[in-house]
Design a protein around this motif. Structure first.
Motif, PDB file in Angstrom:
ATOM      1  N   THR A 170      53.946  55.940  49.510  1.00 29.53           N
ATOM      2  CA  THR A 170      53.036  55.684  48.230  1.00 29.53           C
ATOM      3  C   THR A 170      53.854  55.677  47.077  1.00 29.53           C
ATOM      4  O   THR A 170      53.329  55.987  45.884  1.00 29.53           O
ATOM      5  N   PHE A 171      55.041  55.480  47.294  1.00 29.91           N
ATOM      6  CA  PHE A 171      56.009  55.703  46.070  1.00 29.91           C
ATOM      7  C   PHE A 171      55.779  54.754  44.943  1.00 29.91           C
ATOM      8  O   PHE A 171      55.716  55.230  43.736  1.00 29.91           O
ATOM      9  N   SER A 172      55.299  53.432  45.401  1.00 30.95           N
ATOM     10  CA  SER A 172      54.876  52.689  44.222  1.00 30.95           C
ATOM     11  C   SER A 172      53.780  52.983  43.383  1.00 30.95           C
ATOM     12  O   SER A 172      53.406  52.398  42.191  1.00 30.95           O
ATOM     13  N   SER A 173      52.750  54.029  44.039  1.00 30.70           N
ATOM     14  CA  SER A 173      51.828  54.465  43.257  1.00 30.70           C
ATOM     15  C   SER A 173      52.009  55.521  42.067  1.00 30.70           C
ATOM     16  O   SER A 173      51.110  55.831  41.389  1.00 30.70           O
ATOM     17  N   TYR A 174      53.205  56.131  42.285  1.00 28.39           N
ATOM     18  CA  TYR A 174      53.401  57.194  41.363  1.00 28.39           C
ATOM     19  C   TYR A 174      53.985  56.738  40.058  1.00 28.39           C
ATOM     20  O   TYR A 174      54.892  56.032  39.922  1.00 28.39           O
ATOM     21  N   VAL A 175      53.974  57.718  39.008  1.00 26.84           N
ATOM     22  CA  VAL A 175      54.760  57.608  37.795  1.00 26.84           C
ATOM     23  C   VAL A 175      55.881  58.491  38.414  1.00 26.84           C
ATOM     24  O   VAL A 175      55.797  59.398  38.848  1.00 26.84           O
ATOM     25  N   MET A 176      57.304  57.747  37.931  1.00 26.69           N
ATOM     26  CA  MET A 176      58.380  58.441  38.259  1.00 26.69           C
ATOM     27  C   MET A 176      59.086  58.725  36.955  1.00 26.69           C
ATOM     28  O   MET A 176      58.881  57.907  35.907  1.00 26.69           O
ATOM     29  N   GLY A 177      59.738  59.790  36.966  1.00 30.91           N
ATOM     30  CA  GLY A 177      60.694  60.250  35.827  1.00 30.91           C
ATOM     31  C   GLY A 177      61.573  61.225  36.114  1.00 30.91           C
ATOM     32  O   GLY A 177      62.046  61.581  37.082  1.00 30.91           O
ATOM     33  N   ALA A 230      60.029  58.719  31.695  1.00 33.99           N
ATOM     34  CA  ALA A 230      59.272  58.239  32.761  1.00 33.99           C
ATOM     35  C   ALA A 230      58.861  56.842  32.544  1.00 33.99           C
ATOM     36  O   ALA A 230      59.095  56.156  31.675  1.00 33.99           O
ATOM     37  N   ILE A 231      58.269  56.361  33.814  1.00 36.15           N
ATOM     38  CA  ILE A 231      58.088  55.017  34.232  1.00 36.15           C
ATOM     39  C   ILE A 231      57.043  54.883  34.969  1.00 36.15           C
ATOM     40  O   ILE A 231      56.617  55.485  35.915  1.00 36.15           O
ATOM     41  N   ASN A 232      55.946  53.867  34.718  1.00 30.82           N
ATOM     42  CA  ASN A 232      54.880  53.692  35.304  1.00 30.82           C
ATOM     43  C   ASN A 232      55.081  52.814  36.641  1.00 30.82           C
ATOM     44  O   ASN A 232      56.233  52.411  36.798  1.00 30.82           O
ATOM     45  N   TRP A 233      54.065  52.754  37.616  1.00 29.94           N
ATOM     46  CA  TRP A 233      54.253  52.278  38.768  1.00 29.94           C
ATOM     47  C   TRP A 233      54.666  50.752  38.681  1.00 29.94           C
ATOM     48  O   TRP A 233      55.435  50.265  39.606  1.00 29.94           O
ATOM     49  N   THR A 234      54.394  50.051  37.668  1.00 32.58           N
ATOM     50  CA  THR A 234      54.743  48.685  37.625  1.00 32.58           C
ATOM     51  C   THR A 234      55.958  48.492  37.017  1.00 32.58           C
ATOM     52  O   THR A 234      56.769  47.385  37.298  1.00 32.58           O
TER      53      THR A 234
END
Length: 122
Positions: A27-34, A49-53
């Motif tokens: 589910t990596f692509s569904s998370y906000v990453m930062g 931080a970067i949103n899923w898109t």
């Protein structure tokens, strides 16, 4: 999601480093990453931080214009390109994941990995 950060090291002021964070989990692509960081004797703080898109990015004022966050959902990886580094950027940098960018922007996250140390010498 499990996170593994790498790429820290020692660099002179004005130099550059690129941090990478490999994530496991479908589910990596569904998370906000930062990225969060914690300097010695200081509280943990938000960096970027970067949103899923990948279309929305957020930066702390202290790094805006110098750091760039990006992600590759196909490779479950998020990056932090750090340019024009300053001694005050010295900290342990943590890769983080959360459902909300708002949570991350106050220096918290649902998941994070072990940190990677960035040391900037003057």
């Amino acid at each position: 999601v499990q996170l593994q950060a790498s790429g820290g090291g020692l660099v002179q002021a004005g130099g550059s480093l690129r941090l990478s964070c490999a994530a496991s989990g479908r589910t990596f692509s569904s998370y906000v990453m930062g990225w969060l960081r914690q300097a010695p004797g200081k509280e943990r703080e938000f960096v970027a931080a970067i949103n899923w898109t990948g279309r929305s990015t957020y930066y702390a004022d202290s790094v805006k214009g110098r750091f760039t966050i990006s992600r590759d959902n196909a490779k479950n990886t998020v990056f932090l390109q750090m340019n024009s580094l300053k001694p005050e950027d010295t900290a342990v940098y943590y890769c983080a994941a959360d459902e909300s960018s708002a949570t991350m922007r106050v220096g918290d996250a649902g998941s994070w990995g072990q940190g990677t140390l960035v040391t900037v010498s003057s």
